[in-house]
Design a protein around this motif. Structure first.
Motif, short mmCIF file in Angstrom:
data_model
loop_
_atom_site.label_atom_id
_atom_site.label_comp_id
_atom_site.label_asym_id
_atom_site.label_seq_id
_atom_site.Cartn_x
_atom_site.Cartn_y
_atom_site.Cartn_z
N CYS A 268 0.87 -1.47 0.09
CA CYS A 268 -0.05 0.06 0.13
C CYS A 268 0.87 1.29 0.12
N VAL A 269 2.07 1.36 0.85
CA VAL A 269 2.55 2.54 1.00
C VAL A 269 3.67 2.67 -0.31
N ALA A 270 4.00 1.58 -0.92
CA ALA A 270 4.89 1.55 -2.10
C ALA A 270 4.21 2.10 -3.17
N ALA A 271 2.71 1.73 -3.31
CA ALA A 271 1.94 2.15 -4.42
C ALA A 271 1.72 3.66 -4.29
N ALA A 272 1.42 4.02 -3.11
CA ALA A 272 1.04 5.57 -2.75
C ALA A 272 2.15 6.47 -3.07
N LEU A 273 3.48 5.80 -2.94
CA LEU A 273 4.81 6.73 -2.96
C LEU A 273 5.07 6.76 -4.41
N LYS A 274 4.81 5.68 -5.15
CA LYS A 274 5.30 5.71 -6.76
C LYS A 274 4.06 6.59 -7.36
N ALA A 275 2.88 6.68 -6.95
CA ALA A 275 1.90 7.50 -7.53
C ALA A 275 2.26 8.92 -7.42
N ARG A 276 3.20 9.25 -6.25
CA ARG A 276 3.69 10.53 -6.23
C ARG A 276 5.01 10.79 -6.84
N GLY A 277 5.31 9.93 -7.72
CA GLY A 277 6.54 9.77 -8.52
C GLY A 277 7.87 9.57 -8.02
N HIS A 278 7.88 8.64 -6.77
CA HIS A 278 9.15 8.37 -6.16
C HIS A 278 9.54 7.02 -6.91
N GLY B 271 -7.56 15.49 5.25
CA GLY B 271 -7.45 15.74 3.83
C GLY B 271 -5.91 15.24 3.47
N ILE B 272 -5.33 14.20 3.93
CA ILE B 272 -3.66 13.94 3.86
C ILE B 272 -3.99 12.50 3.27
N SER B 273 -3.50 12.45 2.16
CA SER B 273 -3.40 11.12 1.51
C SER B 273 -2.40 10.32 2.19
N LEU B 274 -2.22 8.93 1.90
CA LEU B 274 -1.34 8.12 2.42
C LEU B 274 -0.05 8.36 1.83
N GLY B 275 -0.01 8.55 0.54
CA GLY B 275 1.42 8.89 -0.14
C GLY B 275 1.90 10.42 0.39
N GLU B 276 1.09 11.29 0.68
CA GLU B 276 1.37 12.47 1.18
C GLU B 276 1.94 12.49 2.41
N LEU B 277 1.36 11.66 3.36
CA LEU B 277 1.93 11.79 5.03
C LEU B 277 3.22 10.96 4.66
N CYS B 278 3.34 9.84 3.82
CA CYS B 278 4.64 9.15 3.99
C CYS B 278 5.79 9.96 3.53
N GLU B 279 5.52 10.83 2.28
CA GLU B 279 6.55 11.65 1.54
C GLU B 279 6.87 12.34 2.82
N GLN B 280 6.02 13.27 3.39
CA GLN B 280 6.52 14.27 4.29
C GLN B 280 7.27 13.94 5.45
N LEU B 281 6.85 12.76 5.84
CA LEU B 281 7.37 11.95 6.93
C LEU B 281 9.01 11.46 6.64
N LEU B 282 9.29 10.96 5.42
CA LEU B 282 10.28 10.63 4.79
C LEU B 282 11.35 11.71 4.71
#
Length: 345
Positions: free
Chosen positions: A44-54, A302-313
Motif C-alpha cells: 500500500c505505501v509503495a503504491a502510494a509513493l510511486k503514485a507521487r513520482g518516487h 485531507g492527507i493521503s497516504l502517499g502525502e503522509l509518508c512523503e512528508q515524514l520521509l
C-alpha cells in the motif's frame, strides 16, 4: 468496512521543501506471524509513493540482508510488523546502515513491543493501565488459576510481545483460563492476564508529536480480533467521534513521551462506562493496509497516504542532515534486489 468521519479537512503543516523524487526502500515481509499484514502494508505505501513520482523498492528482510539495500538509497520506510521488526531488532540493524529511516529508536521499539515493560513505564508515569499480572509461558496450572482469580472476570489473556491480536483470548470464567493461557504461551516466553475493560475501543495516532483524529472501532463481534481488523467488512469505524475524555490527548502524549516514541505511532485505548481511558498498548510501526487506522485518520485531515509518508520521509532525511547518523555501513556489491531493482511511479 464502514467509516464515518467528522473531521474538517486541513493541510499537513510542514516546512520541508517539495524536492524531486526520492529513492525509497520499503521494508515489508519479515518472519513474524504478522508477515502477511506487513506485505500488504508495504504494498500500500509503495503504491502510494510511486503514485507521487518516487522510485520505490520493496525489500523483504526475510529474504535479503539489510546490507544488501542498494547504494544510493535516500531513505528507508520500515513496514515490517511483529517479532524481529517492532522489537528493536530491525532498528538496531538500521542504525548501523548510515541511511536515514523513519521510525522509533531501537530502545523505544523494544520497550513498547514488550507489554510488560511498557506497563511498568506507564505505571511509573502515573498513567492508567488495566490491572494485570505477567506469567512465564511454563507457569503451573495452579499459578495461572490463582492469577486469573486475582484479576477477576472478564479478563484478557495475551502474549507479552505480539501484535495484530495474535494469541489473544477473552476469558469469562475460570473454566476458560487454561486454554487461553496455552494459546497465549504459544507466542512467546511471557503472557499477561489483564482485566477486560468493558466499553468503547479507540485508537489515537500520534505523528511527530501531534495527535491526529481519534478512530473509534466498532466491531460486529465482541472485540477487535484479527478477523475484525483485516477481513470483516462489517467492522465499522467512527473517525473523530464525539464525547471523548477531556484528558485523552494529555494521556496519549504523556505515554509516548514516557516510552520515547517518535515518528508514527498508534496508541490503543479502551474507555470504560465512567469515561475513564485505559491504555492497552503503543504500536510503533502501525499497519498501513486498506483497513488500517492511521491512514484513515490522516484522510480525515485531507492527507493521503502517499502525502503522509512523503512528508515524514523528507523530515527523516532532514533530521539526518542536522544530526548526522552513523556511517559505519559495511557495503556489499550492489545486486538487483528481489530481481527488480528500483521501480518508478
Amino acid at each position: 468496512m464502514i467509516v464515518t468521519s467528522r473531521q474538517e479537512g486541513s493541510e499537513m503543516s510542514s516546512t520541508i521543501p517539495q524536492c524531486g523524487p526520492l529513492r525509497i526502500v520499503v521494508l515489508a515481509g519479515g518472519v513474524s506471524g504478522e508477515r502477511e499484514v506487513s506485505l500488504e502494508s508495504g504494498a500500500c505505501v509503495a503504491a502510494a509513493l510511486k503514485a507521487r513520482g518516487h522510485r520505490v523498492l520493496k525489500f523483504d528482510p526475510a529474504i535479503l540482508a539489510l546490507h544488501e539495500i542498494p547504494i544510493g538509497t535516500d531513505v528507508i520506510l520500515p513496514m515490517v510488523h511483529g517479532t524481529g521488526a517492532e522489537d528493536g531488532t530491525l532498528q538496531r540493524g538500521l542504525e548501523r546502515l548510515g541511511i536515514p529511516w523513519l521510525g522509533c529508536s531501537a530502545q523505544a521499539s523494544a520497550l513498547t513491543f514488550d507489554k510488560v515493560a511498557t506497563r511498568e513505564i506507564l505505571a511509573k508515569a502515573g498513567l492508567p493501565i488495566a490491572p494485570g499480572l505477567a506469567l512465564p509461558h511454563n507457569a503451573s496450572r495452579e499459578s495461572i488459576q490463582d492469577a486469573s482469580r486475582q484479576i477477576g472476570y472478564p479478563q484478557v489473556v495475551k502474549p507479552a510481545a505480539q501484535g495484530s491480536s495474535l494469541g489473544i483470548s477473552i476469558v469469562d470464567s475460570e473454566l476458560e483460563i487454561e486454554a487461553a493461557a496455552a494459546e497465549a504461551a504459544r507466542w512467546g516466553d511471557v503472557f499477561l492476564i489483564e482485566k477486560f475493560i468493558e466499553g468503547r475501543e479507540i485508537t489515537v495516532p500520534v505523528i511527530n508529536g501531534e495527535v491526529y483524529p481519534v478512530v473509534e472501532i466498532l466491531p460486529s463481534a465482541r472485540w477487535y480480533d484479527y478477523v475484525a481488523k483485516y477481513s470483516d467488512e462489517t467492522t465499522r469505524y467512527d473517525v473523530a467521534p464525539q464525547n471523548l475524555p477531556a484528558n485523552l490527548t494529555k494521556i496519549v502524549l504523556s505515554a509516548c513521551k514516557a516510552c520515547g516514541v517518535t515518528g508514527i505511532s498508534r496508541t490503543d485505548i479502551r474507555i470504560d462506562s465512567e469515561g475513564q481511558p485505559w491504555i492497552l498498548e503503543i504500536n510503533t510501526i502501525p499497519g498501513m493496509t486498506s483497513h488500517s487506522l492511521v491512514p484513515m485518520s490522516a484522510r480525515a485531515r485531507g492527507i493521503s497516504l502517499g502525502e503522509l509518508c512523503e512528508q515524514l520521509l523528507r523530515q527523516a532525511i532532514n533530521r539526518s542532515l542536522i544530526f548526522p547518523i552513523s556511517k559505519n555501513r559495511q557495503r556489499v556489491p550492489r545486486s538487483d534486489v528481489d530481481g527488480t531493482g528500483w521501480s518508478h511511479g
